[in-house]
Design a protein around this motif. Structure first.
Motif, PDB file in Angstrom:
ATOM      1  N   UNK A 111       0.848  -1.190   0.000  1.00  0.00           N
ATOM      2  CA  UNK A 111       0.000   0.000   0.000  1.00  0.00           C
ATOM      3  C   UNK A 111       0.889   1.247   0.000  1.00  0.00           C
ATOM      4  N   UNK A 112       0.464   2.260  -0.734  1.00  0.00           N
ATOM      5  CA  UNK A 112       1.253   3.484  -0.871  1.00  0.00           C
ATOM      6  C   UNK A 112       1.527   4.123   0.489  1.00  0.00           C
ATOM      7  N   UNK A 113       2.805   4.419   0.734  1.00  0.00           N
ATOM      8  CA  UNK A 113       3.237   5.007   1.999  1.00  0.00           C
ATOM      9  C   UNK A 113       4.221   6.129   1.697  1.00  0.00           C
ATOM     10  N   UNK A 114       3.750   7.375   1.718  1.00  0.00           N
ATOM     11  CA  UNK A 114       4.652   8.480   1.382  1.00  0.00           C
ATOM     12  C   UNK A 114       5.696   8.715   2.474  1.00  0.00           C
ATOM     13  N   UNK A 115       6.949   8.850   2.052  1.00  0.00           N
ATOM     14  CA  UNK A 115       8.037   9.109   2.991  1.00  0.00           C
ATOM     15  C   UNK A 115       8.719  10.433   2.712  1.00  0.00           C
ATOM     16  N   UNK A 116       8.095  11.226   1.812  1.00  0.00           N
ATOM     17  CA  UNK A 116       8.636  12.548   1.476  1.00  0.00           C
ATOM     18  C   UNK A 116       7.522  13.355   0.816  1.00  0.00           C
ATOM     19  N   UNK A 117       7.706  14.675   0.729  1.00  0.00           N
ATOM     20  CA  UNK A 117       6.693  15.484   0.032  1.00  0.00           C
ATOM     21  C   UNK A 117       6.499  15.051  -1.422  1.00  0.00           C
ATOM     22  N   UNK A 118       7.585  14.653  -2.099  1.00  0.00           N
ATOM     23  CA  UNK A 118       7.473  14.201  -3.486  1.00  0.00           C
ATOM     24  C   UNK A 118       6.625  12.941  -3.615  1.00  0.00           C
TER      25      UNK A 118
END
Length: 197
Positions: A111-118
């Motif tokens: 599952x998508x897990x953002x680790x930065x603003x990008x």
């Protein structure tokens, strides 16, 4: 033959999106069967030009070429984005948190897990495009109101909406709003499936 990590990711994305394309087209654009050869539709992308030299090298080059074209088609049809070395993909379908986890795992991703603003922006692209919320790979820890990645690590990056998380232990999952901010929510709502590879 050994595939590069990038080729492996693209193939996993393609198999994740395959049921979405079972009707034979990507959003009415390109017949899927033609991408991998076969058929006589005039929209077919031409086969790659054979390359001189080593047979394994030729095969790898042809696969890279075809996968590169698939990547372009998926981007054109708003099915994939990239950031931080990850590929994010959606099949446009919605599911609850557990089903989203399962579908992403079946596809060879998570599952998508953002680790930065990008990375947050890469997921936000789908949320805005489909005008709906998406679950993220973050859940409440054993301490009510505290959240962690699914592997138990503390997130280095967060983008909580003002005064969130606010569920006080009753909202265990995290959703992304259409402005890219996060909210804690119960896990039984149907949200857009977004996976990372």
């Amino acid at each position: 033959m050994m595939l590069s990590p990038q080729l492996h990711k693209i193939l996993a994305v393609a198999f994740f999106l395959l049921p979405f394309c079972a009707q034979g087209t990507f959003a009415g654009f390109l017949p899927f069967k033609h991408f991998f050869g076969g058929g006589t539709n005039k929209q077919q992308i031409p086969d790659p030009v054979p390359v001189e030299g080593n047979e394994n090298g030729d095969t790898v080059h042809q696969l890279e070429h075809r996968i590169s074209r698939l990547e372009g088609v998926l981007r054109l049809n708003k099915m994939i984005t990239e950031s931080g070395g990850k590929i994010f993909a959606t099949n446009g379908k919605k599911a609850d948190f557990d089903t989203t986890l399962e579908k992403c795992k079946e596809a060879g991703g998570s599952i998508a897990t953002p680790r930065s603003p990008g990375e947050n922006d890469a997921i936000l692209y789908f949320v805005k495009y489909f005008n709906t919320y998406a679950y993220l790979g973050i859940k409440q820890s054993l301490i009510p109101g505290k959240f962690q990645l699914l592997n138990g690590a503390q997130p280095n990056y967060t983008n909580w909406y003002s005064n969130e998380p606010s569920g006080k232990g009753e909202e265990e999952c995290v959703e992304m709003y259409t402005d890219g901010t996060w909210n804690d929510k119960k896990c039984n709502k149907n949200h857009l499936i977004v996976c990372q590879f």
